[in-house]
Design a protein around this motif. Structure first.
Motif, PDB file in Angstrom:
ATOM      1  N   ARG A  26       1.573  -5.442 -20.890  1.00 41.65           N
ATOM      2  CA  ARG A  26       2.176  -6.310 -19.877  1.00 41.65           C
ATOM      3  C   ARG A  26       2.636  -7.563 -20.595  1.00 41.65           C
ATOM      4  O   ARG A  26       1.887  -8.158 -21.371  1.00 41.65           O
ATOM      5  N   VAL A  27       3.865  -7.929 -20.306  1.00 40.77           N
ATOM      6  CA  VAL A  27       4.516  -9.025 -21.003  1.00 40.77           C
ATOM      7  C   VAL A  27       5.015 -10.028 -19.973  1.00 40.77           C
ATOM      8  O   VAL A  27       5.518  -9.637 -18.919  1.00 40.77           O
ATOM      9  N   ARG A  28       4.886 -11.303 -20.286  1.00 37.31           N
ATOM     10  CA  ARG A  28       5.462 -12.351 -19.439  1.00 37.31           C
ATOM     11  C   ARG A  28       6.721 -12.859 -20.113  1.00 37.31           C
ATOM     12  O   ARG A  28       6.693 -13.294 -21.270  1.00 37.31           O
ATOM     13  N   ARG A  35      10.693 -20.348 -14.127  1.00 44.39           N
ATOM     14  CA  ARG A  35      10.268 -19.121 -13.471  1.00 44.39           C
ATOM     15  C   ARG A  35       9.866 -18.140 -14.570  1.00 44.39           C
ATOM     16  O   ARG A  35      10.217 -18.305 -15.735  1.00 44.39           O
ATOM     17  N   ALA A  36       9.131 -17.108 -14.177  1.00 44.94           N
ATOM     18  CA  ALA A  36       8.698 -16.091 -15.145  1.00 44.94           C
ATOM     19  C   ALA A  36       8.652 -14.746 -14.440  1.00 44.94           C
ATOM     20  O   ALA A  36       8.596 -14.668 -13.211  1.00 44.94           O
ATOM     21  N   GLN A  37       8.669 -13.701 -15.224  1.00 52.24           N
ATOM     22  CA  GLN A  37       8.600 -12.347 -14.693  1.00 52.24           C
ATOM     23  C   GLN A  37       7.656 -11.539 -15.576  1.00 52.24           C
ATOM     24  O   GLN A  37       7.738 -11.600 -16.799  1.00 52.24           O
ATOM     25  N   VAL A  38       6.753 -10.812 -14.942  1.00 48.54           N
ATOM     26  CA  VAL A  38       5.845  -9.924 -15.667  1.00 48.54           C
ATOM     27  C   VAL A  38       6.461  -8.537 -15.681  1.00 48.54           C
ATOM     28  O   VAL A  38       6.932  -8.033 -14.653  1.00 48.54           O
ATOM     29  N   VAL A  39       6.455  -7.916 -16.840  1.00 54.65           N
ATOM     30  CA  VAL A  39       7.014  -6.573 -16.990  1.00 54.65           C
ATOM     31  C   VAL A  39       5.967  -5.672 -17.630  1.00 54.65           C
ATOM     32  O   VAL A  39       5.244  -6.080 -18.540  1.00 54.65           O
ATOM     33  N   VAL A  40       5.888  -4.458 -17.123  1.00 56.11           N
ATOM     34  CA  VAL A  40       4.979  -3.455 -17.669  1.00 56.11           C
ATOM     35  C   VAL A  40       5.795  -2.532 -18.565  1.00 56.11           C
ATOM     36  O   VAL A  40       6.821  -1.985 -18.147  1.00 56.11           O
ATOM     37  N   ILE A  41       5.328  -2.367 -19.782  1.00 54.12           N
ATOM     38  CA  ILE A  41       5.950  -1.467 -20.748  1.00 54.12           C
ATOM     39  C   ILE A  41       4.920  -0.374 -21.001  1.00 54.12           C
ATOM     40  O   ILE A  41       3.847  -0.645 -21.535  1.00 54.12           O
ATOM     41  N   ALA A  42       5.246   0.847 -20.576  1.00 54.45           N
ATOM     42  CA  ALA A  42       4.248   1.920 -20.614  1.00 54.45           C
ATOM     43  C   ALA A  42       4.764   3.146 -21.355  1.00 54.45           C
ATOM     44  O   ALA A  42       5.942   3.493 -21.272  1.00 54.45           O
TER      45      ALA A  42
END
Length: 130
Positions: A26-28, A35-42
């Protein structure tokens, strides 16, 4: 870059990793407007043989938005990725095969999906929850 390990090493060196598990990071991603967005890299395995990477980022809870309006906006404006329901959340996600993956084939979709989700979140919820 052809393996999950190679991609993980690149992500760890290049992004703000906030969670690190065997098959998921999980990356911010932060923006100039605070502002920020969390992204899941799976890591995903297709048919138990082909490794893929999935990029997914939430932008709203299903009960916060008019789903038809959101899907119409995505259909009219989003170039990379598609909408999906994951639990109670709407996410934008995109998947790529790992074999022969060049770094720009990962970075460009990552930035497009994450940036688009950030804009959708702001437009449809007015918040910055994810």
């Amino acid at each position: 870059m052809a393996t999950w390990g190679d991609l993980v090493a690149y992500v760890r060196a290049s992004y703000d990793v906030i969670r690190d598990e065997d098959d998921e990071l999980r990356v911010r991603i932060s923006y100039d407007d605070r502002r920020a967005q969390v992204v899941v890299i799976a890591r995903e395995v297709l048919d138990r043989k082909e490794e893929w990477v999935q990029i997914a980022t939430p932008f709203a809870r299903i009960d916060q938005v008019d789903l038809q309006e959101v899907l119409a906006e995505i259909g009219n404006t989003i170039v990379v990725g598609g909408a999906a329901l994951m639990g109670e959340h709407l996410v934008l996600r995109h998947s790529l095969p790992l074999v022969n993956l060049d770094i720009n084939e990962f970075v460009d979709p990552l930035e497009l999906v994450t940036g688009s989700a950030e804009l959708l979140e702001e437009q449809f919820t007015g918040r910055d929850d994810y």
